[in-house]
Design a protein around this motif. Structure first.
Motif, PDB file in Angstrom:
ATOM      1  N   ARG A 219      16.369  19.965 -60.099  1.00  0.00           N
ATOM      2  CA  ARG A 219      15.639  19.938 -61.522  1.00  0.00           C
ATOM      3  C   ARG A 219      14.975  18.442 -62.159  1.00  0.00           C
ATOM      4  O   ARG A 219      15.479  18.123 -61.497  1.00  0.00           O
ATOM      5  CB  ARG A 219      17.440  19.913 -63.026  1.00  0.00           C
ATOM      6  CG  ARG A 219      16.756  19.675 -64.290  1.00  0.00           C
ATOM      7  CD  ARG A 219      17.977  19.362 -65.019  1.00  0.00           C
ATOM      8  NE  ARG A 219      18.487  20.422 -65.037  1.00  0.00           N
ATOM      9  CZ  ARG A 219      17.758  21.017 -66.135  1.00  0.00           C
ATOM     10  NH1 ARG A 219      16.929  20.896 -67.297  1.00  0.00           N
ATOM     11  NH2 ARG A 219      18.556  23.168 -66.818  1.00  0.00           N
ATOM     12  N   GLY A 220      14.080  18.750 -62.329  1.00  0.00           N
ATOM     13  CA  GLY A 220      13.166  17.552 -62.526  1.00  0.00           C
ATOM     14  C   GLY A 220      13.369  17.415 -63.930  1.00  0.00           C
ATOM     15  O   GLY A 220      13.864  17.878 -64.690  1.00  0.00           O
ATOM     16  N   ARG A 221      12.645  15.631 -64.069  1.00  0.00           N
ATOM     17  CA  ARG A 221      12.057  15.195 -64.962  1.00  0.00           C
ATOM     18  C   ARG A 221      10.360  14.859 -65.761  1.00  0.00           C
ATOM     19  O   ARG A 221      10.208  14.001 -67.310  1.00  0.00           O
ATOM     20  CB  ARG A 221      12.300  14.228 -65.362  1.00  0.00           C
ATOM     21  CG  ARG A 221      13.777  13.892 -64.984  1.00  0.00           C
ATOM     22  CD  ARG A 221      14.567  12.940 -65.963  1.00  0.00           C
ATOM     23  NE  ARG A 221      14.490  12.290 -67.051  1.00  0.00           N
ATOM     24  CZ  ARG A 221      14.502  11.016 -68.422  1.00  0.00           C
ATOM     25  NH1 ARG A 221      14.944  10.077 -67.211  1.00  0.00           N
ATOM     26  NH2 ARG A 221      14.325  10.869 -69.686  1.00  0.00           N
ATOM     27  N   LEU A 244      12.764  20.668 -74.693  1.00  0.00           N
ATOM     28  CA  LEU A 244      11.820  19.972 -73.625  1.00  0.00           C
ATOM     29  C   LEU A 244      12.042  18.391 -73.732  1.00  0.00           C
ATOM     30  O   LEU A 244      12.583  16.897 -73.133  1.00  0.00           O
ATOM     31  CB  LEU A 244      10.939  19.935 -72.323  1.00  0.00           C
ATOM     32  CG  LEU A 244      11.103  21.452 -71.233  1.00  0.00           C
ATOM     33  CD1 LEU A 244       9.456  21.203 -71.059  1.00  0.00           C
ATOM     34  CD2 LEU A 244      12.017  20.972 -70.382  1.00  0.00           C
ATOM     35  N   GLN A 245      11.376  18.485 -75.123  1.00  0.00           N
ATOM     36  CA  GLN A 245      11.353  16.971 -75.571  1.00  0.00           C
ATOM     37  C   GLN A 245      11.675  16.518 -76.853  1.00  0.00           C
ATOM     38  O   GLN A 245      11.617  15.077 -77.133  1.00  0.00           O
ATOM     39  CB  GLN A 245       9.614  16.825 -75.746  1.00  0.00           C
ATOM     40  CG  GLN A 245       8.549  17.487 -75.472  1.00  0.00           C
ATOM     41  CD  GLN A 245       7.019  17.659 -76.388  1.00  0.00           C
ATOM     42  OE1 GLN A 245       6.521  16.564 -76.056  1.00  0.00           O
ATOM     43  NE2 GLN A 245       6.952  18.709 -76.028  1.00  0.00           N
ATOM     44  N   SER A 251      21.446  15.983 -70.660  1.00  0.00           N
ATOM     45  CA  SER A 251      20.741  16.956 -69.646  1.00  0.00           C
ATOM     46  C   SER A 251      19.429  15.818 -69.273  1.00  0.00           C
ATOM     47  O   SER A 251      18.343  16.973 -68.519  1.00  0.00           O
ATOM     48  CB  SER A 251      20.250  18.202 -70.688  1.00  0.00           C
ATOM     49  OG  SER A 251      19.890  18.174 -71.844  1.00  0.00           O
ATOM     50  N   GLY A 252      19.789  15.179 -69.353  1.00  0.00           N
ATOM     51  CA  GLY A 252      18.331  13.981 -68.698  1.00  0.00           C
ATOM     52  C   GLY A 252      16.731  15.051 -69.502  1.00  0.00           C
ATOM     53  O   GLY A 252      15.914  14.200 -69.533  1.00  0.00           O
ATOM     54  N   ARG A 253      16.780  14.542 -71.414  1.00  0.00           N
ATOM     55  CA  ARG A 253      15.677  14.497 -72.231  1.00  0.00           C
ATOM     56  C   ARG A 253      15.397  13.470 -73.006  1.00  0.00           C
ATOM     57  O   ARG A 253      16.942  13.008 -72.896  1.00  0.00           O
ATOM     58  CB  ARG A 253      15.561  16.304 -72.391  1.00  0.00           C
ATOM     59  CG  ARG A 253      16.258  17.122 -72.179  1.00  0.00           C
ATOM     60  CD  ARG A 253      15.979  18.740 -72.735  1.00  0.00           C
ATOM     61  NE  ARG A 253      17.335  19.071 -72.889  1.00  0.00           N
ATOM     62  CZ  ARG A 253      17.763  18.860 -74.160  1.00  0.00           C
ATOM     63  NH1 ARG A 253      16.912  19.736 -75.300  1.00  0.00           N
ATOM     64  NH2 ARG A 253      19.208  19.481 -74.698  1.00  0.00           N
ATOM     65  N   CYS A 255      11.668  15.425 -71.063  1.00  0.00           N
ATOM     66  CA  CYS A 255      11.093  14.868 -69.798  1.00  0.00           C
ATOM     67  C   CYS A 255       9.388  14.166 -70.290  1.00  0.00           C
ATOM     68  O   CYS A 255       9.674  14.453 -71.488  1.00  0.00           O
ATOM     69  CB  CYS A 255      11.278  16.587 -69.665  1.00  0.00           C
ATOM     70  SG  CYS A 255      12.737  17.689 -69.362  1.00  0.00           S
ATOM     71  N   LYS A 256       9.011  14.245 -69.149  1.00  0.00           N
ATOM     72  CA  LYS A 256       7.751  13.562 -69.543  1.00  0.00           C
ATOM     73  C   LYS A 256       6.799  14.722 -69.477  1.00  0.00           C
ATOM     74  O   LYS A 256       6.980  15.165 -67.821  1.00  0.00           O
ATOM     75  CB  LYS A 256       7.567  12.360 -68.358  1.00  0.00           C
ATOM     76  CG  LYS A 256       9.124  11.288 -68.605  1.00  0.00           C
ATOM     77  CD  LYS A 256       8.980  10.222 -67.251  1.00  0.00           C
ATOM     78  CE  LYS A 256       9.778   8.984 -67.507  1.00  0.00           C
ATOM     79  NZ  LYS A 256       9.850   7.995 -66.317  1.00  0.00           N
ATOM     80  N   ASN A 270       5.463  17.845 -58.178  1.00  0.00           N
ATOM     81  CA  ASN A 270       6.832  18.196 -58.477  1.00  0.00           C
ATOM     82  C   ASN A 270       7.074  18.584 -57.596  1.00  0.00           C
ATOM     83  O   ASN A 270       8.740  18.845 -57.451  1.00  0.00           O
ATOM     84  CB  ASN A 270       6.969  19.488 -59.684  1.00  0.00           C
ATOM     85  CG  ASN A 270       5.896  18.964 -61.127  1.00  0.00           C
ATOM     86  OD1 ASN A 270       5.138  17.994 -61.501  1.00  0.00           O
ATOM     87  ND2 ASN A 270       5.229  19.956 -61.849  1.00  0.00           N
ATOM     88  N   GLY A 275       9.910  19.368 -61.305  1.00  0.00           N
ATOM     89  CA  GLY A 275       9.900  18.884 -62.381  1.00  0.00           C
ATOM     90  C   GLY A 275       9.310  20.300 -62.375  1.00  0.00           C
ATOM     91  O   GLY A 275       8.946  21.729 -61.415  1.00  0.00           O
TER      92      GLY A 275
END
Length: 353
Positions: A219-221, A244-245, A251-253, A255-256, A270, A275
């Motif tokens: 999983r990425g951001r 995602l935004q 959950s690390g949101r 995301c960029k 990615n 990503g």
């Protein structure tokens, strides 16, 4: 100017820690049945063409390779001068090498049969996007080359191969890779046993193993998409982008969003950092815009070998059976968990975390 004794000593010390691409390929011949001498020479030919394209790219501001040719390619896109030049160099290298019997190029309407005149093995098919993202050259943004390699199927004549020989699902690839021409030039490829990256050392003109056994995070951001088409996306995709935004620390949101507009560059970032890259269907392009054979299949092979995933939103990319050489497809590719989540939203089965 020749290097000083001290500089030469440092260079020799540094090179002891690296394997060249050719050294690495030769080692693989003993490990994998399909890594024959002919296959090794084919990869050598591709890397040679990449070095030539890299040289021309580095001189782009000094020689007349900026801008367009004034012609439109088979994709209906205005052809850049570097597109035509890269296509020419790869075809020339593969023709001279004698290991390839058929080329499919994004820059050419028809498949290109190659006559080996009895020389070379001539049993491989190479499909390639000679210069992905070429419209970015004028503004010094990273671009790349994407390639995919298949065996000529049994029953096909290597001296008179037809386009049907190239219409194989991505699961039949024996190798795939890309070259990214950026702050450094890297060649990344897989033969189905992991992914390895080689950085070009311009001082000796060799690709050196710099990124062995690349694994992409689950999983990425980062998410990469041209959000300018947001109102043309399917409802499920819009919901995924909104999700995602959202703020959610667990959950690390959020995301960029990072979108270069050069598929190779976005994918490469990615792949290394985690990503998802998305080029979906839109109202004006219901089949998507990326090419299945030249872009989606080779990158999907690499992504899966690095622990990632690739789908068109409903079907695994590598399992799609192509019907034509320049077939297009939607694409969602990258970190496995992010791709699976995108697919769930598109299919209406997503469960919010």
């Amino acid at each position: 100017m020749a290097p000083t004794t001290n500089e030469q000593t440092i260079l020799e010390h540094d090179l002891k820690d690296f394997k060249t691409l050719e050294q690495y390929i030769i080692e693989q011949q003993d490990r994998f049945p399909h890594s024959t001498g002919a296959f090794s020479r084919l990869l050598r030919d591709i890397s040679l063409a990449a070095k030539i394209v890299n040289r021309d790219m580095r001189r782009a501001g000094l020689v007349d390779v900026h801008g367009t040719t004034g012609e439109t390619n088979v994709q209906g896109e205005v052809q850049q001068k570097m597109d035509a030049l890269a296509h020419k160099e790869f075809v020339l290298a593969l023709r001279r090498g004698g290991e390839c019997c058929l080329i499919g190029s994004e820059e050419h309407a028809e498949a290109i049969p190659l006559s080996t005149n009895g020389e070379g093995d001539g049993k491989y098919i190479v499909l390639l996007d000679p210069l992905d993202g070429s419209s970015n050259i004028d503004v010094n943004v990273s671009v790349g080359t994407i390639f995919s390699i298949y065996r000529l199927p049994d029953g096909h004549d290597k001296d008179k191969p037809k386009v049907e020989a190239a219409l194989q699902p991505g699961t039949e690839q024996v190798a795939a890779g890309y070259v990214v021409y950026g702050s450094s030039t890297m060649l990344v490829y897989t033969t189905g046993a992991g992914v390895n990256g080689f950085t070009l050392d311009p001082s000796i003109g060799e690709f050196l193993l710099s990124h062995p056994n690349i694994r992409t995070p689950a999983r990425g951001r980062v998410f990469s998409i041209n959000s300018g088409y947001y109102h043309s996306f399917a409802d499920g995709l819009c919901a995924y982008l909104d999700w995602l935004q959202e703020e959610d620390a667990d959950s690390g949101r959020p995301c960029k969003m990072r979108y270069i507009g050069s598929f190779v560059s976005d994918f490469h970032r990615n792949l290394l950092k985690g990503g998802i890259y998305m080029y979906p269907a839109t109202q004006s392009s219901p089949e998507g815009k990326l090419r299945l054979m030249y872009e989606a299949n080779p990158m999907a092979f690499i992504a899966e070998q690095a622990g990632g995933a690739a789908t068109d939103g409903h079907t695994r990319i590598l399992e799609k059976t192509p019907e034509k050489l320049h077939q297009r497809t939607p694409l969602f590719i990258g970190s496995r968990e992010m791709v699976e989540q995108a697919e769930a939203f598109l299919q209406g089965t997503a469960v919010s975390e």
